[in-house]
Design a protein around this motif. Structure first.
Motif, PDB file in Angstrom:
ATOM      1  N   UNK A 273      52.622  34.359  43.113  1.00 24.38           N
ATOM      2  CA  UNK A 273      51.182  34.083  43.160  1.00 24.38           C
ATOM      3  C   UNK A 273      50.433  35.398  42.976  1.00 24.38           C
ATOM      4  N   UNK A 274      49.615  35.449  41.923  1.00 26.53           N
ATOM      5  CA  UNK A 274      48.941  36.695  41.558  1.00 26.53           C
ATOM      6  C   UNK A 274      47.444  36.500  41.335  1.00 26.53           C
ATOM      7  N   UNK A 275      46.866  35.475  41.901  1.00 24.58           N
ATOM      8  CA  UNK A 275      45.438  35.229  41.701  1.00 24.58           C
ATOM      9  C   UNK A 275      44.601  36.386  42.235  1.00 24.58           C
ATOM     10  N   UNK A 276      43.594  36.755  41.478  1.00 24.60           N
ATOM     11  CA  UNK A 276      42.615  37.713  41.972  1.00 24.60           C
ATOM     12  C   UNK A 276      43.040  39.160  41.944  1.00 24.60           C
ATOM     13  N   UNK A 277      44.135  39.500  41.240  1.00 16.10           N
ATOM     14  CA  UNK A 277      44.500  40.917  41.159  1.00 16.10           C
ATOM     15  C   UNK A 277      43.830  41.527  39.926  1.00 16.10           C
ATOM     16  N   UNK A 278      43.476  42.810  39.977  1.00 18.95           N
ATOM     17  CA  UNK A 278      42.746  43.433  38.859  1.00 18.95           C
ATOM     18  C   UNK A 278      43.468  43.314  37.522  1.00 18.95           C
ATOM     19  N   UNK A 279      44.775  43.302  37.560  1.00 16.61           N
ATOM     20  CA  UNK A 279      45.577  43.323  36.343  1.00 16.61           C
ATOM     21  C   UNK A 279      45.342  42.110  35.447  1.00 16.61           C
ATOM     22  N   UNK A 280      45.110  40.941  36.032  1.00 19.40           N
ATOM     23  CA  UNK A 280      45.008  39.715  35.234  1.00 19.40           C
ATOM     24  C   UNK A 280      43.574  39.243  35.044  1.00 19.40           C
TER      25      UNK A 280
END
Length: 305
Positions: A273-280
């Motif tokens: 789960x990677x929601x809300x990270x700057x990368x994406x």
């Protein structure tokens, strides 16, 4: 006709209520009285209401559920322990969140008289200043799921509980203002799920300490911590998290595809789960999925970005 609460007041608590709060038994009797909660007549599941010093008009069996929800009721102490034992011998889940319990001894008085208890929620009780002795923590030994969100409990308290909860499978330590993780002298193989969201963790070395303490983790939820990078020194990820199947890094500070790619070394990982990270953030949902799975997390089955 007497009310059920009046009947129980004869033998639940005769002393004056402390000004700082209400007892567990007082709240239990009020909430699950026949006026507020249906009860069953005749044989069947329920709890016998012990007779008071006068002839009690209450001769039925209260259909007290095995899951008790007593959140935000102003509970500050246990009350009569013999009454807790009589009423709660069948209870398996207990929600005491948002109360005024500030002493582990009082919590222990409740828990020690609920022998079937497997789930306990103590979230948002002011327990941070109370010292938990191991003898007291021993009364929690049967609990499998423990929620300590927003209790501000120290790592020392967490370690004491872990030492006395050999069957603990799920632990929630969110909103406790942790800036780091304090290692325990032992490791705890029973724990499968750890929620430690909304703290102030930043350094991946602290996450590694969690792997050392909980080598059998299946699910690790780290959302809303400002973790800036993932380290995999000398293959440490696979060694520390050999059973990890799901990891949440929602709203972390990770800003490198190389860090994301390191998650591939986790041998059992299926969900990220990677929601809300700057990368994406610059990409659409479809672009995120294609880019992440096709290039960086090829063996992931479930991806949330």
């Amino acid at each position: 006709m007497w009310s059920w609460v009046e009947v129980l007041s004869w033998n639940v608590e005769t002393e004056m209520e402390p000004p700082c709060g209400r007892s567990f038994m007082q709240v239990l009797c009020e909430k699950y009285s026949p006026e507020n909660f249906p009860y069953r007549r005749g044989p069947g599941a329920g709890v016998h209401v012990p007779p008071g010093p006068q002839v009690s008009p209450m001769k039925d069996r209260l259909n007290l559920p095995s899951i008790l929800v007593l959140n935000s009721c102003g509970i500050s102490h246990a009350g009569d322990e013999s009454e807790i034992a009589a009423f709660c011998s069948h209870v398996s889940e207990l929600d005491l969140s948002g109360n005024k319990l500030d002493n582990w001894q009082e919590v222990s008085k409740i828990v020690s008289n609920v022998p079937q208890l497997e789930f306990l929620n103590l979230s948002s009780n002011p327990l941070q200043a109370s010292i938990l002795e191991r003898e007291c923590a021993g009364t929690f030994s049967g609990i499998r799921k423990l929620v300590l969100n927003n209790c501000k409990v120290s790592w020392e308290t967490v370690h004491t509980l872990l030492l006395e909860l050999p069957e603990l499978e799920e632990l929630f330590l969110c909103l406790n203002d942790y800036e780091n993780v304090v290692s325990s002298p032992g490791c705890f193989h029973s724990l499968k799920l750890l929620h430690i969201t909304d703290n102030n963790l930043q350094d991946w070395s602290d996450i590694c300490k969690l792997g050392t303490m909980f080598p059998c983790l299946h699910t690790l939820v780290l959302a809303n911590n400002n973790i800036l990078a993932i380290d995999d020194l000398a293959g440490s990820l696979a060694r520390l998290f050999p059973n990890l199947r799901s990891i949440s890094l929602h709203k972390s500070g990770i800003n490198s595809w190389e860090d994301i790619e390191k998650l591939n070394t986790l041998p059992m990982l299926e969900e990220v789960r990677l929601l809300g990270i700057p990368l994406v953030e610059p990409y659409s949902t479809e672009e995120r999925r294609k880019l992440t799975i096709a290039r960086y997390l090829r063996h992931i089955i479930i991806l949330h970005t």
